[in-house]
Motif scaffolding. Structure first.
Motif, PDB file in Angstrom:
ATOM      1  N   ARG A 151     -10.427  51.961  64.198  1.00 32.04           N
ATOM      2  CA  ARG A 151      -9.530  52.773  65.034  1.00 32.04           C
ATOM      3  C   ARG A 151      -8.149  52.147  65.164  1.00 32.04           C
ATOM      4  NH1 ARG A 151     -13.848  54.486  69.744  1.00 32.04           N
ATOM      5  NH2 ARG A 151     -14.866  56.112  68.520  1.00 32.04           N
ATOM      6  N   ALA A 152      -8.121  50.812  65.233  1.00 36.15           N
ATOM      7  CA  ALA A 152      -6.837  50.117  65.375  1.00 36.15           C
ATOM      8  C   ALA A 152      -6.114  49.969  64.036  1.00 36.15           C
ATOM      9  CB  ALA A 152      -7.056  48.743  66.009  1.00 36.15           C
ATOM     10  N   GLY A 153      -6.821  50.223  62.932  1.00 37.74           N
ATOM     11  CA  GLY A 153      -6.218  50.086  61.610  1.00 37.74           C
ATOM     12  C   GLY A 153      -6.190  48.654  61.117  1.00 37.74           C
ATOM     13  N   THR A 154      -6.967  47.784  61.722  1.00 40.48           N
ATOM     14  CA  THR A 154      -6.980  46.367  61.332  1.00 40.48           C
ATOM     15  C   THR A 154      -8.207  45.995  60.503  1.00 40.48           C
ATOM     16  OG1 THR A 154      -8.075  45.781  63.404  1.00 40.48           O
ATOM     17  CG2 THR A 154      -5.664  45.689  63.377  1.00 40.48           C
ATOM     18  N   TYR A 155      -9.052  46.947  60.179  1.00 40.70           N
ATOM     19  CA  TYR A 155     -10.261  46.653  59.399  1.00 40.70           C
ATOM     20  C   TYR A 155      -9.883  46.480  57.945  1.00 40.70           C
ATOM     21  CZ  TYR A 155     -14.825  47.221  57.193  1.00 40.70           C
ATOM     22  OH  TYR A 155     -15.947  47.042  56.434  1.00 40.70           O
ATOM     23  N   LYS A 156     -10.181  45.303  57.407  1.00 37.56           N
ATOM     24  CA  LYS A 156      -9.893  44.985  56.004  1.00 37.56           C
ATOM     25  C   LYS A 156     -11.185  44.520  55.336  1.00 37.56           C
ATOM     26  CE  LYS A 156      -5.440  45.459  56.596  1.00 37.56           C
ATOM     27  NZ  LYS A 156      -4.948  46.779  56.500  1.00 37.56           N
ATOM     28  N   PRO A 157     -11.906  45.425  54.687  1.00 38.71           N
ATOM     29  CA  PRO A 157     -13.166  45.027  54.047  1.00 38.71           C
ATOM     30  C   PRO A 157     -12.899  44.154  52.821  1.00 38.71           C
ATOM     31  CG  PRO A 157     -12.651  47.292  53.509  1.00 38.71           C
ATOM     32  CD  PRO A 157     -11.622  46.836  54.500  1.00 38.71           C
ATOM     33  N   ASP A 158     -13.829  43.272  52.519  1.00 40.75           N
ATOM     34  CA  ASP A 158     -13.743  42.414  51.332  1.00 40.75           C
ATOM     35  C   ASP A 158     -14.237  43.229  50.144  1.00 40.75           C
ATOM     36  OD1 ASP A 158     -13.694  40.449  49.440  1.00 40.75           O
ATOM     37  OD2 ASP A 158     -15.070  39.094  50.492  1.00 40.75           O
ATOM     38  N   ILE A 159     -13.303  43.709  49.326  1.00 36.78           N
ATOM     39  CA  ILE A 159     -13.626  44.600  48.217  1.00 36.78           C
ATOM     40  C   ILE A 159     -14.469  43.888  47.164  1.00 36.78           C
ATOM     41  CG2 ILE A 159     -12.642  46.013  46.365  1.00 36.78           C
ATOM     42  CD1 ILE A 159     -10.290  46.548  48.268  1.00 36.78           C
ATOM     43  N   ARG A 160     -14.191  42.618  46.888  1.00 37.63           N
ATOM     44  CA  ARG A 160     -14.976  41.873  45.901  1.00 37.63           C
ATOM     45  C   ARG A 160     -16.436  41.738  46.345  1.00 37.63           C
ATOM     46  NH1 ARG A 160     -12.114  38.571  41.994  1.00 37.63           N
ATOM     47  NH2 ARG A 160      -9.886  38.848  42.304  1.00 37.63           N
ATOM     48  N   LYS A 161     -16.615  41.407  47.602  1.00 40.01           N
ATOM     49  CA  LYS A 161     -17.974  41.253  48.121  1.00 40.01           C
ATOM     50  C   LYS A 161     -18.725  42.592  48.052  1.00 40.01           C
ATOM     51  CE  LYS A 161     -20.453  39.546  52.165  1.00 40.01           C
ATOM     52  NZ  LYS A 161     -20.324  39.025  53.530  1.00 40.01           N
ATOM     53  N   THR A 162     -18.052  43.671  48.386  1.00 42.72           N
ATOM     54  CA  THR A 162     -18.658  44.994  48.322  1.00 42.72           C
ATOM     55  C   THR A 162     -19.057  45.335  46.890  1.00 42.72           C
ATOM     56  OG1 THR A 162     -17.321  45.703  50.201  1.00 42.72           O
ATOM     57  CG2 THR A 162     -18.312  47.437  48.861  1.00 42.72           C
ATOM     58  N   ALA A 163     -18.164  45.081  45.937  1.00 41.01           N
ATOM     59  CA  ALA A 163     -18.446  45.366  44.529  1.00 41.01           C
ATOM     60  C   ALA A 163     -19.619  44.528  44.025  1.00 41.01           C
ATOM     61  CB  ALA A 163     -17.204  45.120  43.687  1.00 41.01           C
ATOM     62  N   MET A 164     -19.650  43.257  44.404  1.00 41.09           N
ATOM     63  CA  MET A 164     -20.746  42.389  43.953  1.00 41.09           C
ATOM     64  C   MET A 164     -22.089  42.866  44.525  1.00 41.09           C
ATOM     65  SD  MET A 164     -18.979  38.629  43.977  1.00 41.09           S
ATOM     66  CE  MET A 164     -20.483  37.817  43.492  1.00 41.09           C
ATOM     67  N   ASN A 165     -22.077  43.303  45.772  1.00 42.34           N
ATOM     68  CA  ASN A 165     -23.318  43.809  46.373  1.00 42.34           C
ATOM     69  C   ASN A 165     -23.779  45.094  45.686  1.00 42.34           C
ATOM     70  OD1 ASN A 165     -23.601  41.729  48.216  1.00 42.34           O
ATOM     71  ND2 ASN A 165     -22.442  42.785  49.803  1.00 42.34           N
ATOM     72  N   LEU A 166     -22.830  45.961  45.315  1.00 37.68           N
ATOM     73  CA  LEU A 166     -23.197  47.181  44.608  1.00 37.68           C
ATOM     74  C   LEU A 166     -23.808  46.872  43.244  1.00 37.68           C
ATOM     75  CD1 LEU A 166     -20.171  49.502  45.443  1.00 37.68           C
ATOM     76  CD2 LEU A 166     -22.538  49.792  46.190  1.00 37.68           C
ATOM     77  N   VAL A 167     -23.222  45.939  42.524  1.00 39.69           N
ATOM     78  CA  VAL A 167     -23.744  45.560  41.211  1.00 39.69           C
ATOM     79  C   VAL A 167     -25.115  44.912  41.365  1.00 39.69           C
ATOM     80  CG1 VAL A 167     -23.379  44.031  39.237  1.00 39.69           C
ATOM     81  CG2 VAL A 167     -21.482  45.377  40.136  1.00 39.69           C
ATOM     82  N   ARG A 168     -25.254  44.032  42.353  1.00 40.44           N
ATOM     83  CA  ARG A 168     -26.535  43.371  42.585  1.00 40.44           C
ATOM     84  C   ARG A 168     -27.621  44.400  42.897  1.00 40.44           C
ATOM     85  NH1 ARG A 168     -26.493  40.890  47.810  1.00 40.44           N
ATOM     86  NH2 ARG A 168     -27.407  42.880  48.359  1.00 40.44           N
ATOM     87  N   ASP A 169     -27.295  45.385  43.718  1.00 39.08           N
ATOM     88  CA  ASP A 169     -28.271  46.427  44.053  1.00 39.08           C
ATOM     89  C   ASP A 169     -28.678  47.240  42.828  1.00 39.08           C
ATOM     90  OD1 ASP A 169     -28.257  45.586  46.669  1.00 39.08           O
ATOM     91  OD2 ASP A 169     -26.952  47.212  47.369  1.00 39.08           O
ATOM     92  N   GLU A 170     -27.723  47.516  41.950  1.00 41.59           N
ATOM     93  CA  GLU A 170     -28.028  48.286  40.727  1.00 41.59           C
ATOM     94  C   GLU A 170     -28.921  47.467  39.802  1.00 41.59           C
ATOM     95  OE1 GLU A 170     -27.434  51.464  39.868  1.00 41.59           O
ATOM     96  OE2 GLU A 170     -26.706  51.693  41.910  1.00 41.59           O
ATOM     97  N   VAL A 171     -28.635  46.177  39.662  1.00 44.73           N
ATOM     98  CA  VAL A 171     -29.461  45.326  38.793  1.00 44.73           C
ATOM     99  C   VAL A 171     -30.873  45.230  39.355  1.00 44.73           C
ATOM    100  CG1 VAL A 171     -29.766  42.958  37.957  1.00 44.73           C
ATOM    101  CG2 VAL A 171     -27.510  44.034  37.865  1.00 44.73           C
ATOM    102  N   ASP A 172     -30.988  45.076  40.663  1.00 45.03           N
ATOM    103  CA  ASP A 172     -32.311  45.021  41.279  1.00 45.03           C
ATOM    104  C   ASP A 172     -33.052  46.338  41.105  1.00 45.03           C
ATOM    105  OD1 ASP A 172     -31.887  42.419  42.081  1.00 45.03           O
ATOM    106  OD2 ASP A 172     -31.337  42.941  44.145  1.00 45.03           O
ATOM    107  N   PHE A 173     -32.335  47.426  41.139  1.00 45.19           N
ATOM    108  CA  PHE A 173     -32.936  48.746  40.987  1.00 45.19           C
ATOM    109  C   PHE A 173     -33.492  48.931  39.567  1.00 45.19           C
ATOM    110  CE2 PHE A 173     -32.519  53.306  39.939  1.00 45.19           C
ATOM    111  CZ  PHE A 173     -33.417  53.812  40.859  1.00 45.19           C
ATOM    112  N   LEU A 174     -32.829  48.385  38.576  1.00 43.91           N
ATOM    113  CA  LEU A 174     -33.247  48.557  37.184  1.00 43.91           C
ATOM    114  C   LEU A 174     -34.424  47.667  36.806  1.00 43.91           C
ATOM    115  CD1 LEU A 174     -29.730  48.825  35.490  1.00 43.91           C
ATOM    116  CD2 LEU A 174     -31.356  50.677  35.963  1.00 43.91           C
ATOM    117  N   ARG A 175     -34.754  46.683  37.585  1.00 43.24           N
ATOM    118  CA  ARG A 175     -35.871  45.791  37.265  1.00 43.24           C
ATOM    119  C   ARG A 175     -37.187  46.433  37.453  1.00 43.24           C
ATOM    120  NH1 ARG A 175     -34.014  39.949  39.602  1.00 43.24           N
ATOM    121  NH2 ARG A 175     -32.121  39.871  38.396  1.00 43.24           N
TER     122      ARG A 175
END
Length: 99
Positions: free
Chosen positions: A75-99
């Protein structure tokens, strides 16, 4: 042919026998039935589920505080998500899904 002429005899016979049968059943049950007790068997999995639900209900909700902090940042406009961490988690989830 008259539509409003009904023969009520079969209905009376049925209702009278129904009352007689239920009366006979009640009398026979009261004279021959012994006191019984109900028994409930709960599986170990159901016990575990019940314990987990009770523990979750009694535990403090620490995630609510985190959600409120993030909501305030958005709401304050100060939220800055860590894009690298988000991308790594998405890739990790996809790799785990394919196993």
């Amino acid at each position: 042919m008259k539509i409003n002429q009904f023969n009520n005899t079969p209905l009376k016979t049925y209702s009278e026998s129904r009352v007689t049968n239920t009366t006979d059943k009640a009398q026979s049950q009261s004279s021959t039935s012994a006191p019984t007790s109900d028994v409930v068997n709960v599986s170990s999995q159901a016990k575990l589920l019940g314990t987990a639900r009770q523990t979750a209900a009694n535990s403090p909700d620490t995630r609510e505080q985190k959600v409120n902090e993030l909501r305030d940042q958005v709401r304050a406009g100060t939220y800055k998500p860590d894009i690298r961490k988000t991308a790594m988690n998405l890739v990790r989830d996809e790799v785990d899904f394919l196993r």
